[in-house]
Enzyme design. Structure first.
Site, mmCIF file in Angstrom:
data_model
loop_
_atom_site.group_PDB
_atom_site.id
_atom_site.type_symbol
_atom_site.label_atom_id
_atom_site.label_comp_id
_atom_site.label_asym_id
_atom_site.label_seq_id
_atom_site.Cartn_x
_atom_site.Cartn_y
_atom_site.Cartn_z
ATOM 1 N N ASP A 8 0.821 -1.212 0.000
ATOM 2 C CA ASP A 8 0.000 0.000 0.000
ATOM 3 C C ASP A 8 0.858 1.266 0.000
ATOM 4 O O ASP A 8 0.486 2.275 -0.587
ATOM 5 C CB ASP A 8 -0.907 -0.003 1.244
ATOM 6 C CG ASP A 8 -1.818 1.218 1.293
ATOM 7 O OD1 ASP A 8 -2.433 1.532 0.258
ATOM 8 O OD2 ASP A 8 -1.918 1.861 2.361
ATOM 9 N N HIS A 41 4.518 5.176 -2.747
ATOM 10 C CA HIS A 41 4.958 6.459 -2.172
ATOM 11 C C HIS A 41 6.438 6.466 -1.766
ATOM 12 O O HIS A 41 7.192 7.365 -2.142
ATOM 13 C CB HIS A 41 4.136 6.811 -0.929
ATOM 14 C CG HIS A 41 2.671 6.928 -1.174
ATOM 15 N ND1 HIS A 41 2.149 7.520 -2.305
ATOM 16 C CD2 HIS A 41 1.607 6.541 -0.448
ATOM 17 C CE1 HIS A 41 0.834 7.481 -2.249
ATOM 18 N NE2 HIS A 41 0.475 6.897 -1.140
ATOM 19 N N LYS A 80 0.870 2.549 10.427
ATOM 20 C CA LYS A 80 -0.408 3.138 10.848
ATOM 21 C C LYS A 80 -0.495 3.137 12.365
ATOM 22 O O LYS A 80 0.202 2.397 13.046
ATOM 23 C CB LYS A 80 -1.562 2.310 10.275
ATOM 24 C CG LYS A 80 -1.689 2.458 8.763
ATOM 25 C CD LYS A 80 -3.034 1.991 8.263
ATOM 26 C CE LYS A 80 -3.164 2.186 6.771
ATOM 27 N NZ LYS A 80 -3.250 3.591 6.350
#
Ligand code: NDP
Length: 482
Positions: free
Chosen positions: A231, A236, A335
């Site tokens: 993800d 990124h 996270k």
């Protein structure tokens, strides 16, 4: 310049569209970049998403815009451009209404924006082609992640390539639209100062961190089985790594920039087998808290009894090139961490000879912060003005883009949306970049699947101890800016 467009936004009832894209398209109309004669076809699959489109869009504007951007008149004019359409991508016949509306009249530029699960990209491309909705001036914008491994990403990119040319496809990575990221290029290639010190002789190591406060609530279906490596790192973090490590392109064209980025991705030292275990840390958050506020763990958030999906990754990476082979790149993302923070740290080497033996000199450090604020900070040593002796103390040259006179708040999605409308692909990913990134990521995921080695960290902390261990073992530490 006011652009007249027909924009078809698939997934207009989804989280990404409501929180980021729609506010950004509103900004484009309010600031006169996109004409109010444009037509915005906002597509939802569900009946409720379709029927409540205007209300949901208005609510999203109130919720996600900055106070000073909320202008009743501008919002009403924007809502007048919105045409709700109900489409189920898996059902060809549901494209009828879209087709008849799109083709009765036509604005100069047509943009199809896919804010939908990537598994549907190939199908949409096929239907758009079959329905003859693709013109020469059509652009296709697709969100990350493209696939979940090299094979699936190639199959999506092949399917897109059968109906769109590479020049028409805009693979978005919104980190590349951030002002500071573009400033990184300006800083490197618009100044003579930094580039001379941009190598292993001057730089000790580089850190790239994207730490999130949020957990996975609301995105569980997507996240479970995907995890932080696919993800966040595949896109990124590797894109930021490319912008730091790439050689100067000979011109600032999309082709030259893509060429240099691809070279970096292909030069990433492969991590396979035992080297994955030595150079990576994967972890998942469990319940924990900050300021007496308990936050749930991943298993509670997903309502699963077990899962090995990682919500945190740390990796020590190397690039096999003369410039970089001796400079480790420490990547980390997770996270439910203590702070929302995205930054790149260029840690320079110690001075060759200390003329201040009594004092602790800190090596220079350039911190490129993308979140929560966009700023550049150069940490240096300077003489302490309050001391009569030659005492030194650390000082910071601070370039805060928000505080600059006349500066304006930058919005990555607005910038990238306009670039896509204008056909400027410099800040988007070429398909070869996507493939090269998956080529590096896949063996890591494969090895993880074999070992099932998963660390745990408490919500609200800075991640697992093993991530500190990874960098501490080299006599270095993660830089935590205040
Ligand atoms: P959501 O699950 O919130 O929204 C998905 C959207 O897709 C909904 O509007 C849904 O319509 C629509 N949709 C799903 N299936 C179909 C179908 N068969 N036909 C038509 N429409 C369909 O997802 P997100 O908004 O979070 O993410 C969308 C994409 O953006 C994904 O690729 C994701 O990886 C990417 N992304 C998301 C980010 C985020 O912050 N959310 C950040 C970066 C990328 P309906 O609700 O009407 O069923």
């Amino acid at each position: 310049m006011e652009r007249m467009i027909d924009c078809v936004l698939f997934g207009a009832s989804g989280d990404l569209a409501l929180s980021k894209l729609i506010p950004s398209i509103y900004r484009c109309t309010k600031e006169g970049h996109v004409s109010l004669q444009s037509r915005l076809f906002f597509c939802a699959r569900s009946q409720s998403g379709f029927e409540n489109m205007h209300k949901n869009v208005k609510d999203a504007l109130y919720r996600y815009l900055q106070e000073e951007e909320k202008d009743e008149k501008a919002m009403a004019a924007f809502l007048d451009c919105v045409i709700p359409i109900q489409v189920d991508i898996t059902d060809k016949s549901s494209f009828k209404q879209l087709k008849s509306q799109l083709t009765t009249q036509s604005n100069p530029t047509r943009v199809f924006y896919l804010a939908i699960p990537p598994g549907h990209y190939a199908q949409v491309a096929r239907v758009l082609h079959d329905q003859q909705l693709i013109t020469e001036s059509t652009r296709l914008v697709v969100e990350k992640p493209i696939g979940s491994d090299l094979t699936s990403s190639e199959s999506i990119n092949d399917a897109l390539a059968t109906v769109f040319s590479e020049q028409q496809i805009f693979r978005i990575d919104h980190y590349l639209g951030k002002e500071t990221v573009q400033n990184l290029l300006a800083m490197r290639f618009g100044n003579s100062l930094f580039e001379r010190f941009w190598d292993a002789d001057a730089i000790d190591h580089i850190q790239i961190s994207i730490n999130e406060r949020v957990g996975v609530k609301g995105r569980v279906d997507y996240y479970e089985g995907i995890g932080a490596l696919k993800d966040m790192v595949q896109n990124h973090l590797l894109q930021l790594l490319c912008l730091i490590a790439m050689e100067s392109p000979n011109e600032l064209t999309p082709e030259s920039i893509h060429r240099e980025k691809i070279k970096v991705l292909k030069a990433l030292r492969p991590l396979t087998g035992e080297s994955v275990n030595e150079n990576t840390v994967r972890a998942q958050y469990v319940a924990g808290g900050q300021n007496n506020q308990m936050e749930s763990g991943y298993l509670e958030d997903t309502e699963l009894s077990e899962s090995t999906t990682e919500t945190f990754v740390a990796i020590k990476a190397h690039i096999n090139s003369w410039t970089w082979s001796k400079v480790p790149f420490y990547l980390r993302t997770g996270k439910r961490l203590s702070k929302q923070r995205a930054e790149i740290v260029i840690q320079f080497k110690d001075v060759a000879l200390s003329l201040y033996p009594e004092q602790q000199l800190q090596a220079n450090r350039l911190v490129i912060q993308l979140q929560p604020e966009e700023r550049l900070r150069l940490h240096m040593m300077a003489k302490d003005r309050e001391s009569l002796s030659t005492e030194l103390k650390p000082v910071v040259l601070d370039l805060n883009f928000l505080e600059q006179k006349g500066s304006y708040r930058s919005f990555a999605y607005k910038r990238l949306f306009l670039d896509a409308v204008d056909g400027n692909r410099s800040l988007f990913m070429h398909r070869d970049e996507v493939a090269a990134a998956w080529q590096w990521i896949d063996p890591i995921a494969t090895q993880w699947n074999k070992t099932h080695d998963l660390h745990l960290y408490r919500a609200g902390t800075d991640g697992p101890e093993a991530a500190d261990g990874l960098i501490n073992a080299d006599g270095r530490a993660w830089f935590e800016s205040e």
